[in-house]
Write a protein that holds these residues in place. Structure first.
Motif, PDB file in Angstrom:
ATOM      1  N   ARG A 154      -5.748   9.289   3.989  1.00 35.37           N
ATOM      2  CA  ARG A 154      -5.385   7.952   4.482  1.00 35.37           C
ATOM      3  C   ARG A 154      -5.859   6.846   3.541  1.00 35.37           C
ATOM      4  NH1 ARG A 154      -5.154   6.014  10.223  1.00 35.37           N
ATOM      5  NH2 ARG A 154      -3.640   4.783   9.075  1.00 35.37           N
ATOM      6  N   ALA A 158      -2.262   7.861   0.691  1.00 37.10           N
ATOM      7  CA  ALA A 158      -1.239   7.011   1.323  1.00 37.10           C
ATOM      8  C   ALA A 158      -1.093   5.669   0.593  1.00 37.10           C
ATOM      9  CB  ALA A 158      -1.542   6.828   2.806  1.00 37.10           C
ATOM     10  N   PRO A 159      -2.198   4.947   0.284  1.00 36.05           N
ATOM     11  CA  PRO A 159      -2.027   3.709  -0.486  1.00 36.05           C
ATOM     12  C   PRO A 159      -1.373   3.941  -1.853  1.00 36.05           C
ATOM     13  CG  PRO A 159      -4.187   3.740   0.523  1.00 36.05           C
ATOM     14  CD  PRO A 159      -3.592   5.100   0.746  1.00 36.05           C
ATOM     15  N   THR A 170       2.676  -4.271   2.642  1.00 33.33           N
ATOM     16  CA  THR A 170       1.615  -3.503   3.299  1.00 33.33           C
ATOM     17  C   THR A 170       0.239  -3.933   2.767  1.00 33.33           C
ATOM     18  OG1 THR A 170       1.860  -1.789   1.625  1.00 33.33           O
ATOM     19  CG2 THR A 170       3.062  -1.464   3.673  1.00 33.33           C
ATOM     20  N   PRO A 171      -0.809  -3.907   3.634  1.00 34.65           N
ATOM     21  CA  PRO A 171      -2.151  -4.277   3.186  1.00 34.65           C
ATOM     22  C   PRO A 171      -2.626  -3.456   1.987  1.00 34.65           C
ATOM     23  CG  PRO A 171      -2.116  -3.991   5.564  1.00 34.65           C
ATOM     24  CD  PRO A 171      -0.776  -3.553   5.057  1.00 34.65           C
ATOM     25  N   CYS A 172      -2.215  -2.186   1.917  1.00 38.60           N
ATOM     26  CA  CYS A 172      -2.702  -1.341   0.817  1.00 38.60           C
ATOM     27  C   CYS A 172      -2.161  -1.807  -0.528  1.00 38.60           C
ATOM     28  CB  CYS A 172      -2.389   0.127   1.072  1.00 38.60           C
ATOM     29  SG  CYS A 172      -0.673   0.438   1.423  1.00 38.60           S
ATOM     30  N   CYS A 178      -6.264   0.625   2.413  1.00 36.25           N
ATOM     31  CA  CYS A 178      -5.523   0.801   3.659  1.00 36.25           C
ATOM     32  C   CYS A 178      -6.072  -0.135   4.733  1.00 36.25           C
ATOM     33  CB  CYS A 178      -5.633   2.256   4.133  1.00 36.25           C
ATOM     34  SG  CYS A 178      -4.876   2.494   5.765  1.00 36.25           S
ATOM     35  N   GLY A 179      -5.170  -0.864   5.385  1.00 38.30           N
ATOM     36  CA  GLY A 179      -5.583  -1.759   6.467  1.00 38.30           C
ATOM     37  C   GLY A 179      -5.142  -1.237   7.819  1.00 38.30           C
ATOM     38  N   ASP A 180      -4.856   0.067   7.895  1.00 34.62           N
ATOM     39  CA  ASP A 180      -4.420   0.704   9.143  1.00 34.62           C
ATOM     40  C   ASP A 180      -3.279  -0.104   9.768  1.00 34.62           C
ATOM     41  OD1 ASP A 180      -4.513   2.696  11.050  1.00 34.62           O
ATOM     42  OD2 ASP A 180      -5.914   1.615  12.334  1.00 34.62           O
ATOM     43  N   CYS A 181      -2.272  -0.393   8.956  1.00 38.39           N
ATOM     44  CA  CYS A 181      -1.261  -1.376   9.362  1.00 38.39           C
ATOM     45  C   CYS A 181      -0.238  -0.829  10.357  1.00 38.39           C
ATOM     46  CB  CYS A 181      -0.532  -1.911   8.119  1.00 38.39           C
ATOM     47  SG  CYS A 181       0.754  -0.804   7.501  1.00 38.39           S
ATOM     48  N   CYS A 186       5.381   0.330   6.960  1.00 33.65           N
ATOM     49  CA  CYS A 186       4.296   1.333   6.973  1.00 33.65           C
ATOM     50  C   CYS A 186       4.853   2.745   6.713  1.00 33.65           C
ATOM     51  CB  CYS A 186       3.581   1.297   8.324  1.00 33.65           C
ATOM     52  SG  CYS A 186       2.264   2.512   8.423  1.00 33.65           S
ATOM     53  N   ILE A 187       4.171   3.478   5.835  1.00 37.55           N
ATOM     54  CA  ILE A 187       4.617   4.852   5.549  1.00 37.55           C
ATOM     55  C   ILE A 187       3.738   5.884   6.255  1.00 37.55           C
ATOM     56  CG2 ILE A 187       5.814   4.450   3.367  1.00 37.55           C
ATOM     57  CD1 ILE A 187       3.160   5.400   1.999  1.00 37.55           C
ATOM     58  N   CYS A 188       2.753   5.402   7.019  1.00 34.54           N
ATOM     59  CA  CYS A 188       1.819   6.335   7.656  1.00 34.54           C
ATOM     60  C   CYS A 188       2.133   6.420   9.154  1.00 34.54           C
ATOM     61  CB  CYS A 188       0.392   5.862   7.432  1.00 34.54           C
ATOM     62  SG  CYS A 188       0.065   5.599   5.685  1.00 34.54           S
TER      63      CYS A 188
HETATM   64  S1  SF4 Z   1      -1.427   2.551   7.198  1.00 28.86           S
HETATM   65 FE1  SF4 Z   1      -0.367   0.829   6.200  1.00 28.86          FE
HETATM   66  S2  SF4 Z   1      -1.975  -0.085   4.951  1.00 28.86           S
HETATM   67 FE2  SF4 Z   1      -2.652   1.990   5.423  1.00 28.86          FE
HETATM   68  S3  SF4 Z   1      -1.920   3.217   3.666  1.00 28.86           S
HETATM   69 FE3  SF4 Z   1      -0.399   3.334   5.317  1.00 28.86          FE
HETATM   70  S4  SF4 Z   1       1.082   1.757   4.745  1.00 28.86           S
HETATM   71 FE4  SF4 Z   1      -0.794   1.289   3.634  1.00 28.86          FE
END
Ligand code: SF4
Length: 214
Positions: A154, A158-159, A170-172, A178-181, A186-188
């Motif tokens: 994460r 992911a960033p 995205t915050p990253c 990662c800003g838990d967006c 968002c890709i997460c």
């Molecule tokens: S949750 Fe959002 S901020 Fe965090 S890595 Fe995924 S896309 Fe980026």
């Protein structure tokens, strides 16, 4: 000649890890490099069956896709589509391919697989659908216990993927972390831990003794 300490360490760690993975019903193939992984995947895939793939720059980099095309394999390839509707249809079709090629974001030292996915098709195929899944992963992605592995995937992978895809909102990307967006970009969206495979050897893990992938 200087000793290759990284490879030596990876090789021993891969042997230790392979026992943990096999206990969880995963098949393990230890590969010196991507070229060896490609050759062994080509031998594993029956030439008269369908192959779907997605979400792995490691598989793409290996040249496996081109080699399968060259030998006339029936490929289910979303990149060959022209409209969003057709792309969606082909992605659904890939979920019932005979084989699915992908990679794994992180592996814990006790042999659990951690994946973060955007659309979800990659983790869907990994979990159920294709008769056999071939997953390429570098030994660099073996991080520690499952919590640490999840955190590394994460906070790091992911960033990096968001940067690769240029997801600027995205915050990253804005802040680097990662800003838990919950952004539309968002890709997460789906986080999956695969503890064990119900069907023995359905999932073949190609452990690469070199640094590849994000
Ligand atoms: S949750 Fe959002 S901020 Fe965090 S890595 Fe995924 S896309 Fe980026």
């Amino acid at each position: 000649m200087m000793k290759n300490y990284v490879k030596d360490r990876y090789e021993l760690a891969a042997q230790t890890l392979s026992k943990k993975l096999e206990r969880r019903n995963f098949e393990v193939i230890i590969c010196q490099d991507l070229e060896a992984a490609k050759k062994s995947a080509l031998r594993m895939i029956a030439s008269d069956k369908t192959v779907g793939f997605g979400g792995s720059i490691t598989v793409e980099k290996s040249g496996l896709i081109e080699a399968l095309y060259q030998r006339g394999q029936q490929m289910i390839d979303r990149e060959k589509t022209e409209t969003p509707e057709e792309r969606h249809r082909v992605m659904k079709q890939a979920l019932t391919a005979d084989y699915f090629l992908t990679s794994i974001n992180g592996i814990s030292e006790d042999g659990q697989l951690v994946n973060v996915d955007s659309v979800g098709n990659r983790v869907a195929a990994l979990t159920y659908g294709p008769d056999k899944v071939l997953a390429f992963v570098s030994m660099r992605k073996v991080y520690g216990d499952v919590e640490t592995t999840l955190e590394m995937v994460r906070k790091n992978t992911a960033p990096l993927n968001a940067h690769r895809l240029g997801l600027e909102k995205t915050p990253c990307i804005k802040k680097g972390n990662c800003g838990d967006c919950l952004q539309p970009e968002c890709i997460c969206n789906t986080i999956v831990i695969t503890r064990r495979s119900m069907v023995k050897n359905r999932l073949a893990i190609f452990l690469l003794l070199e640094d590849v992938g994000l």
